[in-house]
Design an enzyme around this catalytic site. Structure first.
Site, PDB file in Angstrom:
ATOM      1  N   CYS A 118     -61.835 -39.987 -22.414  1.00 49.63           N
ATOM      2  CA  CYS A 118     -60.677 -40.087 -23.314  1.00 49.63           C
ATOM      3  C   CYS A 118     -60.922 -39.521 -24.701  1.00 49.63           C
ATOM      4  O   CYS A 118     -59.992 -39.404 -25.498  1.00 49.63           O
ATOM      5  CB  CYS A 118     -60.260 -41.547 -23.455  1.00 49.63           C
ATOM      6  SG  CYS A 118     -60.010 -42.334 -21.874  1.00 49.63           S
ATOM      7  N   CYS A 311     -61.698 -45.384 -27.750  1.00 49.51           N
ATOM      8  CA  CYS A 311     -62.680 -45.717 -26.729  1.00 49.51           C
ATOM      9  C   CYS A 311     -62.506 -44.722 -25.587  1.00 49.51           C
ATOM     10  O   CYS A 311     -61.489 -44.057 -25.493  1.00 49.51           O
ATOM     11  CB  CYS A 311     -62.449 -47.132 -26.205  1.00 49.51           C
ATOM     12  SG  CYS A 311     -60.807 -47.354 -25.493  1.00 49.51           S
TER      13      CYS A 311
END
Ligand SMILES: *[C@@H]1O[C@H](CO)[C@@H](O)[C@H](O)[C@H]1NC(C)=O
Ligand SMILES: *[C@@H]1O[C@H](CO)[C@@H](O)[C@H](O)[C@H]1NC(C)=O
Length: 327
Positions: A118, A311
């Site tokens: 991500c 995150c």
């Protein structure tokens, strides 16, 4: 075909001089100021919808063309291209290279592709620009409809549903980054300074909690100095867990080896223009969106410092301090 993520970075390396403004600044003598000149993105669409027939580099190319159109930068002024991607497409080996050639960049300009789940575009150092008006991922609903949703992961007792998860998204983004001196010499008005950043590995989803104090300490700032927060939202519960952990001396002492809690960002400054839950999260493109949003919010709200935190799958995280460019 699933297309997710992309981000492009462009770097012009030149020696530069630092100007000190009257307002408090993180500029340091002898350290080159790096600025965000522009950020763009394609609309973020539900995965497998309008973009289903496109290859990843098609989306990336559209973002690059948008960036060229918006900035008018000559293609040969670009020294290097980097794209972030998450699920590597088997028919292409280097998304950045294919996209660059497709957008008309010279084959003399090197390009490479990175992956970091991500935070791939954070890794590619960047940010994307909203075309929110065209997004189709915003899903109006009611509390009654959301309450009927089935658990997405742990069945039947799980509590995370589609209503509080970022949806699978297709999209691409691109940003133009260069030294301040180079930007000014080319007649650009930079949007923001990209200051301190950190990549960390530890507990997945709680990385914003870990990365925030680290990057703030490096910048010599405290949480209250931050005017604009943009955190990637993987899940509503993940953000709530981070806010809770950041507000806990016990968590700081037990897990982070710190004396005291990090503190919680004011929600009045937090993800004000929507986050990954509402806008969507093309894994590789979100970092660009976060950084560009911070730059635009700093300008609109008259703030001085912004903080991006995200995150990533695999237990990695990223945080960056961004400073407003003097008006
Ligand atoms: C860029 O501009 C050209 C000509 O002005 C236009 O044809 C093209 O569609 C634009 N591309 C993007 C991605 O905005
Ligand atoms: C997610 O949303 C559902 C309703 O769709 C709700 O029942 C549940 O408590 C929420 N869970 C979390 C972890 O946010």
């Amino acid at each position: 075909m699933k297309i997710r993520l992309f981000a492009l970075i462009k770097l012009c390396f030149l020696v530069l001089s630092v100007k000190t403004e009257s307002k408090k600044t993180l500029a340091r003598p002898g350290v080159k100021n790096i600025v965000l000149v522009e950020g763009v993105r394609t609309p973020f669409l539900l995965s497998g919808t309008t973009y289903a027939d496109l290859m990843p580099h098609d989306l990336a190319r559209a973002a690059l063309q948008g960036l060229l159109n918006r900035t008018g930068i000559p293609k040969d002024a670009v020294d290097y291209l980097i794209y972030g991607t998450v699920i590597q497409e088997v028919k292409t080996s280097n998304v950045a290279r294919e996209a660059a050639l497709g957008a008309g960049f010279s084959d003399k300009i090197p390009a490479h592709t990175v992956t970091m789940a991500c935070i791939s575009s954070n890794q590619a150092m960047t940010s994307g620009r909203e075309i929110v008006s065209k997004d189709n991922g915003i899903r109006p609903s009611s509390m009654e409809q959301m309450a009927k949703l089935k658990p997405a992961f742990v069945k039947p007792h799980g509590t995370v549903t589609a209503a509080n998860s970022s949806f699978l998204t297709d999209g691409a983004s691109a940003v133009l980054i260069m030294s301040e001196e180079k930007a000014l010499s080319m007649g650009f008005k930079p949007k923001a300074y990209l200051r301190y950043l950190d990549f960390l590995c530890d507990l997945i989803y709680l990385m914003p909690t870990y990365a925030t104090p680290k990057v703030l300490e490096r910048a010599g700032l405290s949480l209250s100095d931050i005017d604009v927060f943009e955190f990637h939202e993987a899940f509503a519960g993940q953000i709530m867990a981070n806010l809770k952990a950041m507000d806990s001396d016990w968590f700081a002492q037990t897990y982070m080896g710190r004396k005291a809690k990090v503190g919680t960002p004011s929600l009045n400054k937090f993800n004000l223009w929507g986050g990954s839950l509402s806008l969507g999260h093309p894994f590789g493109a979100t970092g660009c969106r976060l950084v560009t949003t911070v730059a635009h919010r700093l300008k609109k709200e008259g703030g001085q410092y912004g903080l991006v935190a995200a995150c990533a799958a695999g237990g990695q995280g990223h945080a960056m301090v961004i400073e407003a460019y003097p008006q």
